[in-house]
Scaffold this motif. Structure first.
Motif, PDB file in Angstrom:
ATOM      1  N   LEU A 198      -4.470   4.651   4.379  1.00 22.25           N
ATOM      2  CA  LEU A 198      -4.940   3.852   3.248  1.00 22.25           C
ATOM      3  C   LEU A 198      -4.814   2.369   3.548  1.00 22.25           C
ATOM      4  N   SER A 201      -7.680   1.386   5.887  1.00 21.35           N
ATOM      5  CA  SER A 201      -8.971   1.531   5.209  1.00 21.35           C
ATOM      6  C   SER A 201      -9.169   0.428   4.175  1.00 21.35           C
ATOM      7  N   MET A 208       0.798  -1.215   0.000  1.00 27.06           N
ATOM      8  CA  MET A 208       0.000   0.000   0.000  1.00 27.06           C
ATOM      9  C   MET A 208       0.840   1.278   0.000  1.00 27.06           C
TER      10      MET A 208
END
Length: 345
Positions: free
Chosen positions: A92, A95, A86
């Protein structure tokens, strides 16, 4: 129950691979912790995850540009189509893990403990914990396990994460427990935060026939003068301190409590109430809001009034430097533990 360092921004470097090491290798930049004179296991978390994934297609792995430094690269090499890099974006990372969990996957998301607990707290709270999604947050460099200073030393991560509803919090001791706890949290239906010892991890509890159980504290050795209640690698240290103190005529028990939340208050209170022993908590965490505070509060609530001391890190930002020097400076070494206990008796 009784039973018998490296900076974040170095992604251009590839893990150095030892000849004959097979597929499960770990970075040569990762130093062992407390490994002298002990058997070690390479990347117990990464290898346990690979074994789980052989029979569980729901398991996926994610990392925030730190796969080589959280042992997630072992899983990534074995299952590249189930691994997601990621980048340097922890919000992020978590999530995305939450979204995968909503689609039926069991995500294991790895980064450094400072980045999960400080930088991404709100995203973990809102996207994962509030919905009680089965995301497993596994974080390296907990407490004082790096000499890189406050930017990388997650000395307050347990206090932060234990304050989050629905989140199970685990602080394993060694390679045996890391592998066992990885399997346990995979089966746990809700979210979990697990501290990670990485690289070549000592095997300490295996010789005691230890078996991790979520939410359970276990007596590793018995003793009549002192009861250590410990978590994480500090269980290694207090076991060694107990052996040293025994040579000086001090009998020490060690109660290992790897699950910080939910805490096994019943076992801790029962053991603390035995024989008028001095109770000493030992943790790789600030003295505020970790195992020591949790144990002290539990004993008070249950009416167990005993002599009580804590071995923990001070409530301050710590120095940078060589890790053995820092452990001595902040009282986490076997010698300092033994000295303190003798002064308290």
């Amino acid at each position: 129950m009784t039973i018998g360092p490296n900076s974040r921004r170095k992604s251009k470097y590839e893990p150095r691979q030892a000849p004959g090491a097979g597929g499960a290798r770990t970075s040569a930049m990762i130093a062992s912790l407390d490994a002298e004179g002990r058997e070690t296991v390479s990347a117990p978390f990464g290898n346990a995850l690979v074994e789980l994934a052989k029979t569980r297609e729901d398991i996926v792995g994610l990392s925030a540009d730190l796969s080589k430094y959280t042992d997630m690269h072992v899983f990534a090499n074995a299952y590249p189509d189930r691994f997601y890099q990621m980048g340097m974006a922890e919000q992020l990372l978590f999530s995305a893990a939450a979204g995968m969990a909503r689609e039926g996957f069991t995500p294991f998301a790895t980064t450094y403990a400072v980045f999960a607990s400080r930088r991404a707290y709100d995203f973990i709270a809102m996207a994962i914990a509030e919905e009680s999604l089965p995301v497993k947050i596994v974080c390296a460099l907990p407490g004082l396990s790096t000499g890189y200073g406050p930017s990388h030393q997650a000395t307050e991560d347990l206090a932060i994460m234990c304050g989050m509803p629905n989140l199970t919090v685990i602080d394993p001791c060694d390679a045996t427990e890391t592998a066992q706890a990885t399997r346990a949290i995979a089966d746990h239906p809700g979210p979990a935060y697990m501290r990670l010892l990485r690289g070549k991890v000592p095997d300490v509890l295996g010789e005691y026939g230890y078996q991790f159980e979520l939410g359970k504290a276990k007596t590793i050795r018995d003793g009549s003068d002192v009861l250590f209640v410990s978590s994480g690698f500090m269980t290694m240290r207090v076991l060694d301190a107990a052996a040293a103190l025994e040579r000086d005529g001090v009998s020490c028990a060690v109660l290992h409590s790897p699950t910080i939340k939910p805490l096994d208050e019943e076992t801790i209170a029962r053991e603390a109430a035995k024989g008028g022993r001095l109770v000493v908590t030992a943790e790789n965490h600030t003295i505020r809001g970790g195992l020591g505070d949790a144990v002290g509060a539990a004993l008070m609530r249950r009416g167990v009034h005993v002599p009580f001391r804590s071995i923990a890190l001070p409530d301050e930002f710590l120095d940078a430097g060589a890790l053995p020097t820092l452990h001595d400076q902040y009282g986490l070494t076997v010698e300092k533990i033994a000295q303190n206990v003798k002064s308290w008796l």
